[in-house]
Design a protein around this motif. Sequence first.
Motif, short mmCIF file in Angstrom:
data_model
loop_
_atom_site.label_atom_id
_atom_site.label_comp_id
_atom_site.label_asym_id
_atom_site.label_seq_id
_atom_site.Cartn_x
_atom_site.Cartn_y
_atom_site.Cartn_z
N SER A 12 9.64 7.93 -30.89
CA SER A 12 9.66 7.24 -29.59
C SER A 12 10.03 8.21 -28.48
O SER A 12 9.46 8.17 -27.39
CB SER A 12 10.66 6.09 -29.62
N SER A 15 7.30 10.95 -27.98
CA SER A 15 6.04 10.47 -27.41
C SER A 15 5.88 10.89 -25.95
O SER A 15 4.83 10.66 -25.36
CB SER A 15 5.95 8.95 -27.53
N LEU A 19 2.04 9.96 -25.73
CA LEU A 19 1.81 8.63 -25.18
C LEU A 19 3.09 8.09 -24.53
O LEU A 19 3.67 7.12 -25.02
CB LEU A 19 1.36 7.64 -26.27
N ILE A 21 5.55 5.99 -22.43
CA ILE A 21 5.59 4.58 -22.04
C ILE A 21 4.83 3.70 -23.05
O ILE A 21 5.36 2.70 -23.51
CB ILE A 21 5.09 4.32 -20.61
N ILE A 22 3.63 4.05 -23.43
CA ILE A 22 2.81 3.21 -24.31
C ILE A 22 3.37 3.18 -25.73
O ILE A 22 3.52 2.11 -26.33
CB ILE A 22 1.35 3.68 -24.31
N PHE A 23 3.69 4.35 -26.30
CA PHE A 23 4.17 4.38 -27.68
C PHE A 23 5.50 3.65 -27.85
O PHE A 23 5.65 2.89 -28.82
CB PHE A 23 4.26 5.82 -28.19
N ILE A 25 6.53 1.11 -26.25
CA ILE A 25 6.20 -0.32 -26.20
C ILE A 25 5.65 -0.77 -27.55
O ILE A 25 6.02 -1.84 -28.06
CB ILE A 25 5.21 -0.63 -25.06
N ILE A 26 4.77 0.03 -28.14
CA ILE A 26 4.22 -0.30 -29.45
C ILE A 26 5.33 -0.39 -30.49
O ILE A 26 5.37 -1.32 -31.30
CB ILE A 26 3.14 0.74 -29.86
N PHE A 47 11.58 4.14 -23.67
CA PHE A 47 10.71 3.53 -22.67
C PHE A 47 11.28 3.75 -21.26
O PHE A 47 10.57 4.16 -20.35
CB PHE A 47 10.55 2.03 -22.97
N HIS A 50 11.13 7.33 -20.11
CA HIS A 50 9.77 7.74 -19.74
C HIS A 50 9.33 7.10 -18.43
O HIS A 50 8.51 7.64 -17.70
CB HIS A 50 8.78 7.35 -20.83
N LEU A 51 9.89 5.93 -18.13
CA LEU A 51 9.47 5.18 -16.95
C LEU A 51 10.13 5.68 -15.66
O LEU A 51 9.53 5.58 -14.59
CB LEU A 51 9.76 3.70 -17.14
#
Length: 112
Positions: A12, A15, A19, A21-23, A25-26, A47, A50-51
Amino acid sequence: MSTENKFLSSLSYFSIFFLPIIFPIIVMVLTSNVQYAPAHRHAITAFWLHLIPVILLPLGFGLGILATAHSFTGNHFPTTSLVLFLIVGLMGIVAFALFIYNIYKGVKIWVE
């Protein structure tokens, strides 16, 4: 912490390379199970880490536009340029620090 939790938690943070933000979330969606609670918490943290630069980017552009508009209305161009340079520099430092912190957290979790 189990190997699966370590791997997902560390990935995480890593990432940020592939990826952001996206990873996370997954991982948050896939680890809503109690068994993967540590990975879920780390995915939430990753998350937000990254945001933050993504939120700072429009904020910095908005401040830059305001500073530029202000410099055209008066003779404040050198001061405005310095303020704009400092804002952009500070945003860059924060983004770079968060990038390094993501790598640090990913390595720290993997090594534990």
